[in-house]
Design an enzyme around this catalytic site. Structure first.
Site, PDB file in Angstrom:
ATOM      1  N   CYS A 298       0.807  -1.222   0.000  1.00 20.45           N
ATOM      2  CA  CYS A 298       0.000   0.000   0.000  1.00 20.45           C
ATOM      3  C   CYS A 298       0.842   1.276   0.000  1.00 20.45           C
ATOM      4  O   CYS A 298       0.302   2.367  -0.210  1.00 20.45           O
ATOM      5  CB  CYS A 298      -0.938   0.005   1.199  1.00 20.45           C
ATOM      6  SG  CYS A 298      -2.076  -1.386   1.214  1.00 20.45           S
TER       7      CYS A 298
ATOM      8  N   HIS B  43      -8.935   3.572  -2.383  1.00 18.30           N
ATOM      9  CA  HIS B  43      -7.581   3.081  -2.129  1.00 18.30           C
ATOM     10  C   HIS B  43      -7.093   2.135  -3.227  1.00 18.30           C
ATOM     11  O   HIS B  43      -6.954   0.936  -3.013  1.00 18.30           O
ATOM     12  CB  HIS B  43      -7.548   2.393  -0.766  1.00 18.30           C
ATOM     13  CG  HIS B  43      -6.208   1.907  -0.328  1.00 18.30           C
ATOM     14  ND1 HIS B  43      -5.016   2.470  -0.747  1.00 18.30           N
ATOM     15  CD2 HIS B  43      -5.861   0.880   0.508  1.00 18.30           C
ATOM     16  CE1 HIS B  43      -4.004   1.831  -0.185  1.00 18.30           C
ATOM     17  NE2 HIS B  43      -4.492   0.860   0.574  1.00 18.30           N
TER      18      HIS B  43
ATOM     19  N   CYS C 145     -13.820   1.092   6.795  1.00 18.75           N
ATOM     20  CA  CYS C 145     -12.835   0.336   6.023  1.00 18.75           C
ATOM     21  C   CYS C 145     -12.678   0.944   4.636  1.00 18.75           C
ATOM     22  O   CYS C 145     -13.672   1.265   3.979  1.00 18.75           O
ATOM     23  CB  CYS C 145     -13.281  -1.115   5.878  1.00 18.75           C
ATOM     24  SG  CYS C 145     -13.609  -1.978   7.435  1.00 18.75           S
ATOM     25  N   SER C 146     -11.449   1.069   4.167  1.00 23.10           N
ATOM     26  CA  SER C 146     -11.236   1.589   2.818  1.00 23.10           C
ATOM     27  C   SER C 146     -11.686   0.548   1.796  1.00 23.10           C
ATOM     28  O   SER C 146     -11.524  -0.652   1.998  1.00 23.10           O
ATOM     29  CB  SER C 146      -9.763   1.936   2.610  1.00 23.10           C
ATOM     30  OG  SER C 146      -8.939   0.799   2.809  1.00 23.10           O
TER      31      SER C 146
END
Length: 395
Positions: A81, A344, A214-215
């Site tokens: 990430c 994301h 939550c992404s």
């Protein structure tokens, strides 16, 4: 030699499979926007670090070729990430070292619907690059039939609640704030506004984290043009933003020694990267006006407040509850909506954070503008692990 961001661009972040495009289409859109923003053409770019996690080998070349066929070096990067900020870091190093005067950092991701598995290595935990991290989770909390990334962050949240008295409402306040911020961001995947009660009422993914904390998985791309001072002067570039300090840290013994998921999900390496970046920039958190940080889950925003020195250990729940991290407070954190609401796409996230900060420091962020913003901080982490902290300053 100093390095400056001269131009940024990004696509809107989209839910996977809702738009008919490929990763090279995303790269062309974001990279072309960054070049236009800088006022240069691709023929002036000398090197191209490209970040992604889920595309095939040499996808960087396939993407960059959409911008031009000039024969310049293209680097393919993957740091989970933290991939986007890793591409930016390589671009900065190439310019600061004097080897280049103009570098394009590019990041993108075309993802599948559904939760991430055990990391980009797939679902085999024995061979996953985060197997050691999941080992800590299993030893302390066991393993459940829920998304594994949510499990390890959910466990960190429960530890924080047990240790410091953090409440579910304080966790939800992070998500409510970021969803509220994204309402004014045309690039955000989600623009709906929710309050704390809405966040708490949404479906539980892994206790205590609900869906709105939550992404999401996302498609999208972002890019930044990084130049030297002499290049900027020669081309008469305006709107420069200085990369004042930047550091990457990876896991140390501290990450695993305690057997705590708070440490395993990156708080120690975030703290180390922040300390190094502050020292290199000659700045501290007290100098920062606006922050884009890695809120992959609501708990990680709270952990990052503490790692960045915005508050003491265990004080982050009260900090967000006080309003100190939104408009009218001490800092504005994630004016873009953050990962939770903006989206994301792994390879693009770190560069999208910097794009937001550049717009803020130029005073061009529209309804989400942070008044008088002069210094920004970006924080981007990837399990397995890497944490990158970048301080940027208006010129």
């Amino acid at each position: 030699m100093k390095a400056y961001v001269a131009g940024v661009g990004m696509t809107r972040f989209e839910k996977p499979e809702t738009r008919e495009w490929q990763y090279w289409d995303m790269a062309r859109e974001a990279g072309g926007a960054a070049l236009t923003d800088a006022g240069i053409t691709y023929s002036e770019v000398e090197q191209v670090p490209v970040g992604y996690c889920f595309q095939p080998s040499t996808a960087g070349q396939r993407a960059a070729y959409e911008l031009g066929l000039t024969g310049v070096p293209v680097y393919n990067l993957n740091n989970n990430c933290a991939t986007g900020s890793t591409a930016l870091m390589l671009a900065r190093q190439l310019v600061e070292g004097g080897g280049c005067d103009c570098v394009l950092a590019l990041g993108f991701e075309k993802m599948r619907r559904g939760a991430l598995g055990a990391g980009t290595g797939g679902g085999d935990f024995a061979t996953s690059p985060v197997a050691r991290h999941y080992g800590v989770l299993a030893a302390r909390h066991g393993f459940a039939a829920t998304p594994p990334i949510a499990q390890i962050f959910g466990a960190a949240a429960r530890e924080h609640m047990d240790r410091y008295g953090t409440t579910e409402a304080q966790l939800a306040a992070v998500a409510a704030k970021n969803h509220r911020h994204s309402a004014h961001n045309p690039y955000a995947q989600f623009r709906d506004v929710y309050d704390v009660a809405d966040v708490l009422a949404s479906r539980t993914v892994h206790r205590p984290l609900t869906k709105l904390q939550c992404s999401p998985t996302s498609d999208g791309a972002a890019a930044a043009v990084v130049v030297s001072e002499r290049f900027a002067a020669r081309h008469g570039l305006a709107g420069l933003v200085e990369i004042a300090g930047q550091a990457m840290a990876t896991d140390t013994e501290e990450s695993f020694a305690s057997g705590s998921c708070i440490d395993v999900v990156g708080q120690p390496m975030s703290r180390a990267a922040a300390r190094q970046a502050y020292e290199r920039a000659g700045l501290g958190i007290e100098d920062v006006d606006v922050v884009e940080l890695h809120d992959c889950f609501s708990i990680n925003e709270l952990l990052t407040y503490e790692a960045l020195g915005m508050c003491g250990p265990g004080e982050s729940g009260k900090l967000v509850e006080s309003g100190a991290t939104t408009y009218g407070g001490r800092w504005v954190v994630n004016p873009s909506g953050g990962l939770i609401s903006k989206g994301h796409p792994l390879g693009a996230t770190g560069l999208a954070q910097v794009a937001e900060l550049v717009w803020q420091l130029r005073g061009r962020a529209g309804q989400r503008q942070v008044a008088g913003a002069r210094v920004g901080l970006a924080h981007n982490i990837g399990l397995g692990g890497a944490a990158v902290v970048t301080l940027v300053r208006g010129v």
